[in-house]
Structure formats: C-alpha cells, structure tokens
Design a protein around this motif. Structure first.
Motif, mmCIF file in Angstrom:
data_model
loop_
_atom_site.group_PDB
_atom_site.id
_atom_site.type_symbol
_atom_site.label_atom_id
_atom_site.label_comp_id
_atom_site.label_asym_id
_atom_site.label_seq_id
_atom_site.Cartn_x
_atom_site.Cartn_y
_atom_site.Cartn_z
ATOM 1 N N PRO A 1 31.710 12.721 34.953
ATOM 2 C CA PRO A 1 30.680 13.664 34.496
ATOM 3 C C PRO A 1 31.238 14.972 33.929
ATOM 4 N N SER B 1 27.817 11.653 39.629
ATOM 5 C CA SER B 1 27.602 12.998 39.095
ATOM 6 C C SER B 1 28.123 14.118 39.984
ATOM 7 N N ASN C 1 31.075 14.248 41.070
ATOM 8 C CA ASN C 1 32.515 14.293 40.783
ATOM 9 C C ASN C 1 33.364 14.080 42.028
#
Length: 74
Positions: free
Chosen positions: A5, A62, A64
């Motif tokens: 992302p 998302s 990470n």
C-alpha cells in the motif's frame, strides 16, 4: 505481483521446478524494494516461516504489517 500500500515493496511469486502431488508447480515469494522513482533493488526470497514449501500470491494488507499468502504444506 502485488505492490504494498505504501508503494515501497513489490511482492511476486517465482515458480520453480518442484511440483505438488497433483502436478502443480510450486513457487517462492520474493520481495523487491523500490529504489527511487525509476527502479527496484534486487529481489530477495522471503525467509521462513513464509517460504517453507509451495507458496504463492503474497499480499501486504493496508496496515503495511499484515502479510497474507497461499501455501501448500505437508
């Protein structure tokens, strides 16, 4: 391939000659880090416990931090 992302990492599967009992090719998940706007560092295979057998389809979520992948292990 899958891009993290934040755009810093590219994850992809490289198929090998090893096959499952059903005859499907196995793979290892690799990661390359972005090197500036126009390039990537040399890809490296992710360490265990991710690459321990027959892996595919690595994806960074998302946050990470969470990494999902598909694996066939005995």
């Amino acid at each position: 391939p899958s891009l993290s992302p934040d755009g810093r990492f590219l994850f992809f599967t490289r198929l090998e000659t090893t096959k499952t009992a059903e005859g499907n090719l196995c793979g290892k998940i690799y990661m390359a880090e972005r090197s500036g706007k126009e390039g990537w560092k040399t890809p490296v295979a992710l360490p265990a416990p991710i690459n321990q057998g027959c892996e595919r389809a690595g994806r960074m979520l998302s946050d990470n931090k969470t990494f999902l992948f598909s694996s066939m292990r005995n």
